[in-house]
Scaffold this active site. Structure first.
Site, short mmCIF file in Angstrom:
data_model
loop_
_atom_site.label_atom_id
_atom_site.label_comp_id
_atom_site.label_asym_id
_atom_site.label_seq_id
_atom_site.Cartn_x
_atom_site.Cartn_y
_atom_site.Cartn_z
N PRO A 2 129.58 -11.95 50.55
CA PRO A 2 128.66 -10.81 51.75
C PRO A 2 127.77 -11.00 52.67
O PRO A 2 126.99 -12.58 52.62
CB PRO A 2 128.05 -9.98 50.77
N GLU A 3 127.12 -11.54 54.21
CA GLU A 3 127.01 -11.81 54.73
C GLU A 3 126.32 -10.32 55.20
O GLU A 3 126.28 -9.47 54.39
CB GLU A 3 127.59 -12.88 56.38
N HIS A 94 133.22 -10.01 33.98
CA HIS A 94 132.29 -10.25 34.21
C HIS A 94 131.72 -9.52 34.59
O HIS A 94 130.69 -9.14 36.35
CB HIS A 94 132.89 -10.79 35.66
N ARG A 112 132.30 -15.44 39.85
CA ARG A 112 131.53 -16.49 39.55
C ARG A 112 129.97 -17.03 39.83
O ARG A 112 129.94 -17.77 39.41
CB ARG A 112 131.98 -17.01 41.83
#
Length: 272
Positions: A2-3, A94, A112
């Site tokens: 995400p930006e 996760h 990740r």
DNA sequence: CTGAGATCCTGTCTGC
DNA sequence: TGCAGACAGGATCTCA
């Protein structure tokens, strides 16, 4: 992942859900993220009420009613926030952090593990926050500002605008797109900016980010907001992962690595 | 100080 | 199908 537009979208949804809500219980399922979750500090937030939710750069900030307690969330590349009812919660691979509220659970999931969760008392001294550059949508971010900081910078213009110490929130996609609209080659040295290029770049960055926020961000692969919905700026992309330039339709888009990140550009439109 | 490159981690896709 | 290798919305750290 995400930006700024994606984080802004998620932050708005989190804000709607969590403002004035009290955390009943916290549960760390896996503390091993980019930085380990400080489980004990987190536990201090149990029975505390969230006063406000905001964003700084790519960080989501939850402020509490108690003096100076701030929960900071960074989504890294693959961080996802979601909500579920207590009865319906099924642990997914996760899932790292659960915050239990009266009638729902807040879930932080990150495949990740490049994301992170922090609890701080003093935002202005927090090591990840204190050196951040200005917000790209603020008035202070203008052509003069960018030009000033670019003097003597021999790094590429793309690395320069993605540097969170210069200006926050711009990542690989929006940097790529803004440089295309500004007709600037991504590997041009930052110090070769001039005022007109700098102004153009700034105004394109603002334009793209605002439009992307309106459309809920960009989904390339698996980005979803806190309601599980994708972003629709994807269809507005001009150059990122495209085969051909939208202007010079017969010209193949180039893809080079700049500090390890894919950088797409049209070699007719964009000159050094 | 700068800049290049490695590194953290997992999943997915491509090509042999 | 299998398997190696490349690649992915990020950012810090190490070393020259």
């Amino acid at each position: 992942m995400p930006e700024l537009p994606e984080v802004e979208t998620i932050m708005s949804l989190v804000k709607r859900r969590l403002t004035n809500k009290k955390i009943i219980k916290t549960k760390v399922l896996n503390a091993k993220l980019r930085w380990p979750i400080e489980t004990r500090k987190l536990r201090n937030l149990e029975n505390e009420t969230i006063k406000s939710v905001s964003r700084r750069g790519k960080y989501i900030l939850l402020e509490f009613e108690i003096e100076k307690a701030i929960l900071i969330i960074h989504l890294g590349m693959t961080g996802v926030i979601s909500f579920t009812n207590q009865e319906e919660y099924k642990r997914h691979k996760h899932d790292h952090l659960l915050l239990f509220f009266d009638s729902f659970i807040f879930i932080f999931n990150d495949v990740r593990k490049f994301g992170s969760i922090h609890i701080t008392q003093d935002l202005s001294e927090m090591f990840l926050i204190k050196n951040l550059g200005i917000e790209p949508l603020s008035k202070k971010f203008d052509g003069k500002y960018l030009l000033q900081l670019s003097k003597n910078k021999s790094c590429s213009i793309k690395e320069f605008i993605m540097n969170q110490k210069i200006v926050v929130g711009i990542g690989n996609i929006y940097a790529t797109e803004a440089l295309f609209l500004s007709k600037i080659h991504p590997s041009m040295q930052a110090k070769r900016l001039n005022l007109s290029k700098s102004k153009s770049l700034v105004s394109n960055i603002k334009f793209i980010l605002q439009k992307a926020i309106k459309l809920g961000g960009t989904t390339i692969k698996d980005y979803v907001n806190a309601e599980g919905k994708p972003g629709y700026f994807t269809q507005e992309l001009n150059i990122y992962q495209k085969k051909n330039c939208p202007i010079h339709k017969n010209n193949a888009v180039r893809n080079i690595k700049i500090s390890g990140r894919s950088s797409f550009f049209c070699d007719i439109c964009q000159k050094k």
